[in-house]
Design a protein around this motif. Sequence first.
Motif, mmCIF file in Angstrom:
data_model
loop_
_atom_site.group_PDB
_atom_site.id
_atom_site.type_symbol
_atom_site.label_atom_id
_atom_site.label_comp_id
_atom_site.label_asym_id
_atom_site.label_seq_id
_atom_site.Cartn_x
_atom_site.Cartn_y
_atom_site.Cartn_z
ATOM 1 N N UNK A 182 1.184 -1.127 -0.241
ATOM 2 C CA UNK A 182 -0.041 -0.004 -0.045
ATOM 3 C C UNK A 182 0.594 1.072 -0.076
ATOM 4 N N UNK A 183 0.511 2.275 0.093
ATOM 5 C CA UNK A 183 0.923 3.364 -0.204
ATOM 6 C C UNK A 183 1.382 3.893 0.810
ATOM 7 N N UNK A 184 -0.150 4.467 1.918
ATOM 8 C CA UNK A 184 0.441 4.995 3.044
ATOM 9 C C UNK A 184 -0.782 4.299 4.059
ATOM 10 N N UNK A 185 -0.568 5.100 5.237
ATOM 11 C CA UNK A 185 -1.070 4.507 6.499
ATOM 12 C C UNK A 185 -1.521 5.966 7.583
ATOM 13 N N UNK A 186 -2.660 6.587 7.920
ATOM 14 C CA UNK A 186 -3.130 7.536 8.638
ATOM 15 C C UNK A 186 -3.879 6.794 9.879
ATOM 16 N N UNK A 187 -3.594 8.172 10.488
ATOM 17 C CA UNK A 187 -4.186 7.310 11.884
ATOM 18 C C UNK A 187 -5.733 7.720 11.730
ATOM 19 N N UNK A 188 -6.402 6.513 12.592
ATOM 20 C CA UNK A 188 -7.800 6.213 12.183
ATOM 21 C C UNK A 188 -8.819 7.607 12.051
ATOM 22 N N UNK A 189 -8.881 8.533 12.690
ATOM 23 C CA UNK A 189 -10.086 9.756 12.634
ATOM 24 C C UNK A 189 -9.382 10.378 11.966
ATOM 25 N N UNK A 190 -7.979 9.792 10.839
ATOM 26 C CA UNK A 190 -7.146 10.969 10.408
ATOM 27 C C UNK A 190 -7.678 10.548 8.853
ATOM 28 N N UNK A 191 -7.849 8.944 8.129
ATOM 29 C CA UNK A 191 -8.198 8.569 7.112
ATOM 30 C C UNK A 191 -9.237 9.579 5.967
ATOM 31 N N UNK A 192 -9.693 8.860 6.814
ATOM 32 C CA UNK A 192 -10.621 9.915 5.778
ATOM 33 C C UNK A 192 -10.699 11.162 5.179
ATOM 34 N N UNK A 193 -10.726 12.114 6.347
ATOM 35 C CA UNK A 193 -10.051 13.338 5.258
ATOM 36 C C UNK A 193 -8.893 13.336 4.774
ATOM 37 N N UNK A 194 -7.235 12.501 4.913
ATOM 38 C CA UNK A 194 -6.324 12.805 4.489
ATOM 39 C C UNK A 194 -6.793 11.852 3.157
ATOM 40 N N UNK A 195 -7.732 10.383 2.375
ATOM 41 C CA UNK A 195 -7.905 10.104 1.574
ATOM 42 C C UNK A 195 -9.178 11.235 0.640
ATOM 43 N N UNK A 196 -10.074 11.696 1.274
ATOM 44 C CA UNK A 196 -10.345 12.785 0.199
ATOM 45 C C UNK A 196 -10.393 14.722 -0.038
ATOM 46 N N UNK A 197 -8.956 14.614 0.955
ATOM 47 C CA UNK A 197 -8.302 15.747 0.241
ATOM 48 C C UNK A 197 -7.182 15.542 -1.386
ATOM 49 N N UNK A 198 -6.572 13.673 -0.880
ATOM 50 C CA UNK A 198 -5.853 13.450 -1.702
ATOM 51 C C UNK A 198 -6.768 13.250 -2.831
ATOM 52 N N UNK A 199 -8.316 12.676 -2.909
ATOM 53 C CA UNK A 199 -8.532 12.746 -4.336
ATOM 54 C C UNK A 199 -9.326 13.658 -4.850
ATOM 55 N N UNK A 200 -9.501 15.048 -3.587
ATOM 56 C CA UNK A 200 -9.811 16.071 -4.730
ATOM 57 C C UNK A 200 -8.973 16.829 -5.104
#
Length: 263
Positions: A182-200
Amino acid sequence: MDYKNIRFSVESGVGFITLNRPETLNSFTVDMHLEFREALTKCAEDESIRCVLLTGEGRGFCAGQDLNDRAVSPGDAAPDLGESVEKYYNPMIRLITTMEKPVICAVNGVAAGAGANIAFACDIVIAARSANFIESFCKLGLIPDSGGTWSLPRLVGLPRAKAIAMLGPKISAEQAQQWGMIWDVADDDALQETATKLATQLATQPTKGFAFTKQALSASATNSLDQQLELEKELMRAAGQTEDYKEGVDAFMNKRKPSFVGR
């Protein structure tokens, strides 16, 4: 389609698909397959969607096949699992891997069986720190499907792929990142924000160039160097004729931020 097993929305050029059967760790039934395929097809065909973000609801990303949907007991007639793979799993993986736009997977919990291999089929995978990956097929006397026998050796090498497939270990998100799964690991509470920021962010970039890049990287697995150089020539020729290339060069020359349109 009136979705009951997934959620689907579009915002800022991103198609958000959430597997939504949390009570079964988002395992697949026939109905869920059909809904997921419809949403993926929409993402592939809609030019306004320039990136896809896939994730799961609840404490798991996807536990693979819902065995209740094709339950079998000793003495029963054997099911045709090849038909299930042909009708549902293979089209899903082909849609993800050939889609002419980036597909990001945010693995929010356990990704087991086909769930793990669906994630590995995506272009960029970010996992929650508590997530894990399990090739659970060996526990049922099966083989990794959903492209698992293709992706695993390419991600981790043949020796590790064999051990993962035959032993079915629980691989943590950190281990998966260290092994290049996989590419990266994020803290659980930051996962969706991190992924959404990347996708956007990706949805504002030169989408057609990403499509050519996906095509070239996929072909490299079987091409000779000479074949790959020829493919690069043809794809570079096509990329040079896109609106985004012209915009990128003009923005660079005039020291301004580019405004890509994805064509």
